[in-house]
Write a protein that holds these residues in place. Structure first.
Motif, short mmCIF file in Angstrom:
data_model
loop_
_atom_site.label_atom_id
_atom_site.label_comp_id
_atom_site.label_asym_id
_atom_site.label_seq_id
_atom_site.Cartn_x
_atom_site.Cartn_y
_atom_site.Cartn_z
N UNK A 81 0.85 -1.20 0.00
CA UNK A 81 0.00 0.00 0.00
C UNK A 81 0.88 1.25 0.00
N UNK A 82 1.95 1.21 0.78
CA UNK A 82 2.86 2.37 0.84
C UNK A 82 3.58 2.56 -0.50
N UNK A 83 3.97 1.45 -1.12
CA UNK A 83 4.68 1.57 -2.41
C UNK A 83 3.79 2.21 -3.47
N UNK A 84 2.50 1.82 -3.47
CA UNK A 84 1.56 2.39 -4.44
C UNK A 84 1.49 3.91 -4.28
N UNK A 85 1.39 4.35 -3.02
CA UNK A 85 1.29 5.79 -2.77
C UNK A 85 2.57 6.51 -3.22
N UNK A 86 3.71 5.89 -2.95
CA UNK A 86 4.99 6.50 -3.35
C UNK A 86 5.04 6.74 -4.87
N UNK A 87 4.55 5.75 -5.62
CA UNK A 87 4.53 5.89 -7.09
C UNK A 87 3.65 7.07 -7.49
N UNK A 88 2.53 7.21 -6.80
CA UNK A 88 1.62 8.32 -7.12
C UNK A 88 2.28 9.66 -6.80
N UNK A 89 3.00 9.71 -5.69
CA UNK A 89 3.65 10.98 -5.32
C UNK A 89 4.69 11.37 -6.38
N UNK A 90 5.38 10.37 -6.93
CA UNK A 90 6.35 10.66 -7.99
C UNK A 90 5.63 11.24 -9.22
N UNK A 91 4.48 10.69 -9.52
CA UNK A 91 3.68 11.17 -10.66
C UNK A 91 3.26 12.64 -10.41
#
Ligand code: SAM
Length: 487
Positions: A81-91
């Protein structure tokens, strides 16, 4: 995890990361893009945030590029779940390069743990706000408007947002969630929630009843009372659950527990369907089951996570009950409410879990034959007791293999349970069009199983009696035979 229409109310994978929008106020000039991850409490919190920001001049949008403020309501429950959010923050950071006026904020469970990383080390966000600090958003937004980073991750003793009327985002107009407790005191050794959402506190029953009454007046027909551990609900005038011992005699005499709250809600709106989630076995008492049996409008369904069938693992997880006590609870539920549906959460590969422990989980499942379930491979979470005291020693491949085995067994049991409905006529509340066919309605019976049937002249929000003719492991298929008496 078994994914089907019937379980989507608790963790809907298809909803993960969805943006929430509400009706625009033409006086508002700024645009808010808000994405939510994780459990239903998080989606419910996003409704509170949108409500607070609507008063601060923000309308919601689903178009990222036009947003003035991007908020991500985050989840820490598993590493993925944390990894998914990190990817979104990069976007979002990439979009910011072409739209420098845009500000990005992180809300929810990742806030406390990762605030310095996000703000100072990686500099990928402008604002970090913990789950108890949403009322501070107007001040925090002013800070970022003036070019400073803003952070508030203070966890509260008494914040329940009881006085914020949540706006209903992406609503079907029929079912709604009503938050009744915040935080958790259970300290299960695998779980990050007590650290990210703080200590347990309950919301004033009067504000809960007011919200339920308002929902009924707006046409809603079903509510789910929400909390990490609803059976532990205890109102004694405000304050933390753990401080109840220090309450005055008067406060104790007039306190409201979960069974009493259920009765109050059921009586306030006798035609409103009532559900609740999540129940923790150690806190679920007979009076709750008796309240369910007494009121027809309380649905016959309990989400009762057990996590493991092994006494040794239950102890290591600090689940404060044994396998035998869990069976006693299941027997009592089935004795008092024979057609009560029960669902589970289960974790495979908790530290030190052996094949024998895993077999205990499978045999527990055989005993209960759950209607459905949510199953996960253990994910070590920073700061939890398990992370500090135990080695994550079950190899990933074994965790996954055990997970596959329990998912397969659950599928078999789900099918067994749906077959028990064949030939019966059951009351269904229509929630919307079936995902698979425009000509069919989709609704749920009291047991929370999805039922689909031809639309005919019925409408969303109708209570309809449906004769069940066919089933899959997740869905009942039938035909309407008329309105139910609740309609
Ligand atoms: N409060 C509920 C309880 O105690 O049963 C549910 C808490 S949690 C939001 C939902 C589910 O996520 C848990 O029941 C558990 O099965 C799963 N979960 C929590 N922590 C986990 C972890 N570290 N690894 C894998 N699954 C986890």
């Amino acid at each position: 995890m078994i994914k089907d229409e019937s379980v989507e109310k608790i963790i809907d994978e298809s909803q993960q990361g969805s943006t929430l929008t509400l009706e625009n106020n033409h006086k508002n000039t700024r645009k808010l893009y808000i994405e939510s991850y994780g459990c239903q409490m998080n989606f419910s919190d996003s409704e509170i945030v949108a409500s607070i920001l609507a008063k601060e001049g923000f309308n919601t949008t689903q178009i990222l590029d036009e947003a003035d403020l991007v908020l991500v309501n985050t989840c820490s429950i598993r590493e993925k779940a944390e990894q998914t959010v990190r990817k979104r923050l990069e976007k979002f950071n990439a979009v910011k390069k072409t739209n420098p006026g845009m500000k990005v904020g992180v809300l929810g469970c990742m806030a406390e743990r990762l605030k310095s990383k996000f703000l100072e080390e990686e500099k990928i966000v402008d604002m970090v706000v913990g789950p108890d600090a949403y009322k501070d958003l107007p001040n925090l937004i002013q800070e970022i408007d003036e070019g400073r980073n803003a952070v508030n991750v203070i966890l509260s003793k008494d914040e329940t947002y009881g006085d914020v009327a949540p706006v209903r985002l992406n609503s079907n107009g029929v079912t709604a969630f009503v938050s009744i407790t915040r935080g958790c005191d259970n300290m299960c050794t695998f779980c990050v929630v007590p650290f990210t959402r703080g200590r347990e506190r309950s919301r004033d029953p009067q504000s809960i009843l007011q919200e339920v009454n308002e929902l009924w007046e707006k046409g809603f027909k079903e509510i789910t009372l929400l909390g990490q551990n609803v059976d532990s609900y205890l109102w004694y005038g405000g304050g933390l659950k753990k401080d109840y011992e220090k309450a005055s005699d008067m406060q104790k005499a007039t306190s409201v527990n979960f069974a009493k709250l259920l009765e109050l809600v059921a009586e306030a709106q006798p035609k409103m369907r009532i559900r609740f989630s999540t129940s923790n076995p150690q806190d679920m008492t007979l009076d709750v089951i008796e309240a369910m049996a007494k009121y027809e409008n309380i649905c016959n369904y309990i989400h009762l996570p057990v996590q493991s069938g092994s006494n040794r693992i239950l102890k290591a997880m600090n689940r404060l009950h044994t396998r035998e006590e869990y069976f006693e609870l299941i027997d009592n539920i089935k004795k008092i409410i024979p057609d009560c549906a029960i669902s589970q959460d289960m974790i495979t590969g908790f530290p030190t879990e052996t094949e024998e422990d895993h077999q205990d989980t499978l045999s527990l499942m055989e005993y209960v034959k759950y209607d459905f379930g949510f199953m996960f491979a253990y994910s070590e979470r920073p700061g939890t007791l398990a992370e500090r005291k135990m080695e994550d020693d079950v190899p990933e491949a074994i965790k996954k293999r055990r997970l596959t085995e329990i998912i397969e067994l659950q599928q078999k049991h789900s099918h067994y349970r749906t077959q028990q409905h064949l030939g019966k006529t059951e009351e269904v509340l229509i929630e919307g069009t079936s995902k698979k066919s425009d000509a069919h309605w989709m609704g749920r019976n009291s047991q929370n199983t999805v039922v689909v049937f031809p639309k005919e002249h019925y409408n969303i929000g109708d209570f309809v009696n449906v004769k069940i003719n066919e089933c899959t492991s997740a869905t009942l298929i039938g035909e309407a035979v008329g309105y139910s008496k609740n309609n």
